[in-house]
Design a protein around this motif. Sequence first.
Motif, PDB file in Angstrom:
ATOM      1  N   LEU A   1     -11.225  -1.997 -13.954  1.00  0.00           N
ATOM      2  CA  LEU A   1     -11.502  -3.414 -13.717  1.00  0.00           C
ATOM      3  C   LEU A   1     -10.245  -4.277 -13.711  1.00  0.00           C
ATOM      4  O   LEU A   1     -10.291  -5.436 -13.314  1.00  0.00           O
ATOM      5  N   ILE A   2      -9.119  -3.705 -14.160  1.00  0.00           N
ATOM      6  CA  ILE A   2      -7.842  -4.415 -14.166  1.00  0.00           C
ATOM      7  C   ILE A   2      -7.375  -4.607 -12.720  1.00  0.00           C
ATOM      8  O   ILE A   2      -7.497  -3.709 -11.894  1.00  0.00           O
ATOM      9  N   LEU A   3      -6.824  -5.761 -12.426  1.00  0.00           N
ATOM     10  CA  LEU A   3      -6.363  -6.053 -11.077  1.00  0.00           C
ATOM     11  C   LEU A   3      -5.108  -5.264 -10.713  1.00  0.00           C
ATOM     12  O   LEU A   3      -4.235  -5.049 -11.549  1.00  0.00           O
ATOM     13  N   THR A   4      -5.047  -4.869  -9.458  1.00  0.00           N
ATOM     14  CA  THR A   4      -3.830  -4.261  -8.935  1.00  0.00           C
ATOM     15  C   THR A   4      -2.818  -5.379  -8.683  1.00  0.00           C
ATOM     16  O   THR A   4      -3.156  -6.566  -8.751  1.00  0.00           O
ATOM     17  N   GLU A   5      -1.615  -4.990  -8.329  1.00  0.00           N
ATOM     18  CA  GLU A   5      -0.593  -5.989  -8.019  1.00  0.00           C
ATOM     19  C   GLU A   5      -1.014  -6.845  -6.822  1.00  0.00           C
ATOM     20  O   GLU A   5      -0.855  -8.071  -6.838  1.00  0.00           O
ATOM     21  N   ASP A   6      -1.571  -6.216  -5.792  1.00  0.00           N
ATOM     22  CA  ASP A   6      -2.042  -6.966  -4.617  1.00  0.00           C
ATOM     23  C   ASP A   6      -3.184  -7.915  -4.996  1.00  0.00           C
ATOM     24  O   ASP A   6      -3.233  -9.052  -4.509  1.00  0.00           O
ATOM     25  N   GLN A   7      -4.095  -7.465  -5.842  1.00  0.00           N
ATOM     26  CA  GLN A   7      -5.201  -8.318  -6.270  1.00  0.00           C
ATOM     27  C   GLN A   7      -4.700  -9.492  -7.123  1.00  0.00           C
ATOM     28  O   GLN A   7      -5.246 -10.587  -7.058  1.00  0.00           O
ATOM     29  N   THR A   8      -3.661  -9.253  -7.896  1.00  0.00           N
ATOM     30  CA  THR A   8      -3.065 -10.332  -8.688  1.00  0.00           C
ATOM     31  C   THR A   8      -2.503 -11.410  -7.764  1.00  0.00           C
ATOM     32  O   THR A   8      -2.726 -12.605  -7.980  1.00  0.00           O
ATOM     33  N   THR A   9      -1.805 -10.991  -6.728  1.00  0.00           N
ATOM     34  CA  THR A   9      -1.263 -11.935  -5.745  1.00  0.00           C
ATOM     35  C   THR A   9      -2.397 -12.683  -5.051  1.00  0.00           C
ATOM     36  O   THR A   9      -2.336 -13.910  -4.882  1.00  0.00           O
ATOM     37  N   GLN A  10      -3.450 -11.961  -4.678  1.00  0.00           N
ATOM     38  CA  GLN A  10      -4.614 -12.561  -4.030  1.00  0.00           C
ATOM     39  C   GLN A  10      -5.285 -13.588  -4.958  1.00  0.00           C
ATOM     40  O   GLN A  10      -5.682 -14.664  -4.513  1.00  0.00           O
ATOM     41  N   THR A  11      -5.363 -13.263  -6.234  1.00  0.00           N
ATOM     42  CA  THR A  11      -5.980 -14.169  -7.206  1.00  0.00           C
ATOM     43  C   THR A  11      -5.188 -15.462  -7.307  1.00  0.00           C
ATOM     44  O   THR A  11      -5.748 -16.564  -7.264  1.00  0.00           O
ATOM     45  N   ARG A  12      -3.893 -15.345  -7.441  1.00  0.00           N
ATOM     46  CA  ARG A  12      -3.045 -16.546  -7.520  1.00  0.00           C
ATOM     47  C   ARG A  12      -3.220 -17.425  -6.279  1.00  0.00           C
ATOM     48  O   ARG A  12      -3.378 -18.638  -6.378  1.00  0.00           O
ATOM     49  N   ARG A  13      -3.186 -16.794  -5.113  1.00  0.00           N
ATOM     50  CA  ARG A  13      -3.308 -17.536  -3.854  1.00  0.00           C
ATOM     51  C   ARG A  13      -4.672 -18.238  -3.774  1.00  0.00           C
ATOM     52  O   ARG A  13      -4.754 -19.423  -3.451  1.00  0.00           O
ATOM     53  N   GLN A  14      -5.731 -17.515  -4.092  1.00  0.00           N
ATOM     54  CA  GLN A  14      -7.074 -18.110  -4.035  1.00  0.00           C
ATOM     55  C   GLN A  14      -7.217 -19.288  -4.989  1.00  0.00           C
ATOM     56  O   GLN A  14      -7.768 -20.323  -4.627  1.00  0.00           O
TER      57      GLN A  14
END
Length: 181
Positions: A141-154
């Motif tokens: 359930l931990i975010l990947t690096e790409d998902q972390t970037t996506q989260t910040r952007r969103q």
Amino acid sequence: NNFEGSSATTKFMARAKHAGCSCWALTAGPSLNREKIDALVGMGLDELRITVMAGTRELYVRTHQGSPENTFDRLRENLLFLKERKQSLRKPRPKLKLFCVVISENVEGLADFARFGESVGADEIHYRPFDDVGDPGLSRLILTEDQTTQTRRQLLEVKPYLESKGILHNIDAFLLAFHCK
């Protein structure tokens, strides 16, 4: 108070409010119904905090495995009833606070969560980082690096939307504390 709606809990909260205490309830939401909402509005509950983790039915089913498919629809209907009831009675309480724990399975739906919150009359929307507390079974359930970037952007896109709707949020604090393990 962790509120799943027992009559004893509701009676206790009503007595506490009558005595002048501040009172809030925390729930995942499925136990809410019109009768309980009327009781919460009637007693003047200060806050209703709900951890939803999804802004659409499809994402709710994915993040709440084992829940009946119509759970999200029932929750939305009940929150719309709360919004209408507060408006018709001209009562500002309970303040509705919605929480989304950001995990790998809901990372693409953070804007949907904000729109859902606005549609049901949320006063505040909070995003929370997920902590797997060292449990290897939760590490997926931990975010990947790409998902972390996506989260910040969103969330940087969601912030002005929430502010334009007058909905309080914790996005600045979330982004300061947010990290990928």
